[in-house]
Design an enzyme around this catalytic site. Structure first.
Site, PDB file in Angstrom:
ATOM      1  N   ASN A   1       1.016  -1.303  -0.127  1.00  0.00           N
ATOM      2  CA  ASN A   1       0.036  -0.222  -0.087  1.00  0.00           C
ATOM      3  C   ASN A   1       0.852   1.270  -0.045  1.00  0.00           C
ATOM      4  O   ASN A   1       2.027   1.320   0.416  1.00  0.00           O
ATOM      5  CB  ASN A   1      -1.018  -0.064   1.267  1.00  0.00           C
ATOM      6  CG  ASN A   1      -1.798   1.204   1.207  1.00  0.00           C
ATOM      7  OD1 ASN A   1      -2.398   1.470   0.257  1.00  0.00           O
ATOM      8  ND2 ASN A   1      -2.073   1.817   2.509  1.00  0.00           N
TER       9      ASN A   1
ATOM     10  N   SER B   1       4.824   6.995   2.446  1.00  0.00           N
ATOM     11  CA  SER B   1       5.302   5.709   2.760  1.00  0.00           C
ATOM     12  C   SER B   1       4.758   4.560   1.872  1.00  0.00           C
ATOM     13  O   SER B   1       3.486   4.550   1.862  1.00  0.00           O
ATOM     14  CB  SER B   1       4.948   5.400   4.282  1.00  0.00           C
ATOM     15  OG  SER B   1       5.336   6.275   5.055  1.00  0.00           O
TER      16      SER B   1
ATOM     17  N   ASP C   1      -2.778   0.925   8.228  1.00  0.00           N
ATOM     18  CA  ASP C   1      -1.476   1.574   7.924  1.00  0.00           C
ATOM     19  C   ASP C   1      -0.227   1.361   8.973  1.00  0.00           C
ATOM     20  O   ASP C   1       0.560   2.284   9.097  1.00  0.00           O
ATOM     21  CB  ASP C   1      -1.725   3.147   7.925  1.00  0.00           C
ATOM     22  CG  ASP C   1      -2.803   3.382   7.032  1.00  0.00           C
ATOM     23  OD1 ASP C   1      -2.893   2.975   5.821  1.00  0.00           O
ATOM     24  OD2 ASP C   1      -3.685   4.509   7.293  1.00  0.00           O
TER      25      ASP C   1
HETATM   26  C1  GRF Z   1      -2.757   8.945  -2.849  1.00  0.00           C
HETATM   27  O1  GRF Z   1      -2.511   9.864  -2.079  1.00  0.00           O
HETATM   28  C2  GRF Z   1      -2.476   7.586  -2.037  1.00  0.00           C
HETATM   29  O2  GRF Z   1      -1.138   7.829  -1.269  1.00  0.00           O
HETATM   30  C3  GRF Z   1      -3.695   7.595  -1.289  1.00  0.00           C
HETATM   31  O3  GRF Z   1      -4.748   7.826  -2.059  1.00  0.00           O
HETATM   32  C4  GRF Z   1      -4.358   8.563  -3.344  1.00  0.00           C
HETATM   33  C5  GRF Z   1      -4.585   8.113  -4.271  1.00  0.00           C
HETATM   34  O4  GRF Z   1      -4.344   8.759  -5.583  1.00  0.00           O
HETATM   35  N1  GRF Z   1      -3.684   6.354  -0.662  1.00  0.00           N
HETATM   36  P1  GRF Z   1      -4.376   8.114  -6.883  1.00  0.00           P
HETATM   37  O5  GRF Z   1      -5.508   7.579  -7.166  1.00  0.00           O
HETATM   38  O6  GRF Z   1      -3.230   7.229  -7.230  1.00  0.00           O
HETATM   39  O7  GRF Z   1      -4.309   9.335  -7.835  1.00  0.00           O
END
Ligand code: GRF
Length: 217
Positions: free
Chosen positions: A109, A138, A147
């Site tokens: 993730n 991260s 997380d």
């Molecule tokens: C990113 O900021 C990721 O870290 C978070 O959700 C957002 C997803 O953005 N989990 P995308 O759909 O990859 O543009």
């Protein structure tokens, strides 16, 4: 070494998905995305996958009575693609322990904070509210606790005096697109694994997350 089969789960715009698609196309990742699955219909990430010729699936969580039945259907769908790696890329669902256990050591993730700081949502606003000088993203292995799995690689960005949650999020996102394909490639190249609750890279246990420094720091 076989080319690894990757299934990507999304819920939204899929910019991290795009970064991984691009890295696969440029042979920077020793893997191939065999399916993109969204829990929300008609999100732009599905369009990105289609444009790249990748199979797409939508499994709308709203059509399921509870979290467990959704997760079981999702597991069956994912497993029909026989993935080596499951990549959560902006997948906005909390997963059951059963689901997480099933993909233990082979699910990644990306989270928009310097974990363990700011688990959960609204990470950018929380960093601003705290007056944090630095923020970031991260990449971690997924465990049942939200997380909280072993962190592999982080990117740090400065927080600027006039930042809003949006400008800070945008600065972090640029770094997300660098670190996620990197970690996916480490896994696909069989350099990265998860053992005894820790991340291992090239046979070394990572006592601390690796740091990818953004320009300007
Ligand atoms: C990113 O900021 C990721 O870290 C978070 O959700 C957002 C997803 O953005 N989990 P995308 O759909 O990859 O543009």
């Amino acid at each position: 070494m076989s080319t690894k089969r990757i299934v990507v789960l999304i819920s939204g715009s899929g910019s991290n998905l795009q970064a991984i698609i691009n890295a696969c196309a440029a042979n920077e990742v020793h893997g191939s995305i065999v399916a993109v699955i969204s829990n929300r219909p008609e999100v732009y990430g599905l369009e990105r996958a289609r444009l790249a010729g990748i199979e797409t699936q939508t499994l709308n969580h709203k059509n399921f009575a509870d979290r467990l039945s959704f997760d079981q259907a999702l597991m069956a769908l994912i497993d029909s693609y026989q993935p080596d790696l499951v990549v959560l890329a902006g997948f906005m669902r909390i997963l059951t322990a059963e689901f997480v256990e099933h993909y233990s050591g082979r699910m990644l993730n990306i989270h928009p904070s310097l974990l363990p700081a700011y688990k959960g949502v609204h990470t950018h606003q929380r960093a601003l509210d705290d007056g944090a000088k630095q923020h970031g993203a991260s990449v971690h292995f997924v465990t049942a606790e939200l997380d909280a799995g072993a962190v592999i690689l982080q990117a740090t960005v400065p927080v600027l005096a006039d930042d809003t949650a949006e400008t800070l999020a945008a600065r972090v996102l640029v770094e997300e697109h660098k670190i996620y394909p990197q970690v996916v490639n480490w896994f696909c190249a069989e350099r990265l694994s998860c053992k005894d609750g820790a991340a291992w890279l090239d046979g070394q246990r990572l006592a601390e997350p690796l740091q990818f420094k953004a320009e300007g720091l």
